[in-house]
Scaffold this active site. Sequence first.
Site: not given
Ligand code: FES
Length: 146
Positions: A34, A36, A59, A103
Site C-alpha cells: 500500500c 504506507d 491508512c 496494517c
Molecule cells: Fe497500508 Fe493499512 S492499508 S498499512
Amino acid sequence: MIYSEKVMDHFANPRNVGVIEDADGVGEVGNPVCGDVMKITITVDDDRIDDIKFQTLGCGAAIATSSIVTEMAKGMTLEQAVDITKKDVADALGGLPPAKMHCSILATDGLKKAVDDYLVRNGREPIAGPIAHDDPDFDPHEEAEE
Ligand code: FES
C-alpha cells in the site's frame, strides 16, 4: 467496514505523535503493497522504553495501531516490547476488520526495528528476530487472510 470506537479514537486523536530528537533508537518501515510508511523513535532507560513517538503516513488503521503501540510499549522492557504481536494490538483496539489486520504489522515491526537499532548502536545483539517488512517476499495481504 466497521471500526471499533477505540480505533476511531486513536485515529482521530493519535497519541505520542512526533519524532524524539536525539533518540536512542529509530525504526522505519514501509508497507510494500500500500506504500504506507511509519517511523518510531524511542529513548531507553535501564532497558525500558522511557519515551516513544511515531510518525505514520498511511491508512486510518495504520495510524490507530501505531498510536496504541506507543501507549502499550511505554514503560515496557525491551524484551516485552518486541513481543507485542499484531493480535495484541488488535485486541487492545477492541478488534480490527480482517482486511486491516496487516496494517498493525507496520507498527509492531517499526517498534522491533527501533529496539534493535538501540541495541546494535550500543554494541549489543538484536533481540527482535525476523522482521516481516525486511523480507522481500513479505506480502501483507497474505497476512491479512490468516
Ligand atoms: Fe497500508 Fe493499512 S492499508 S498499512
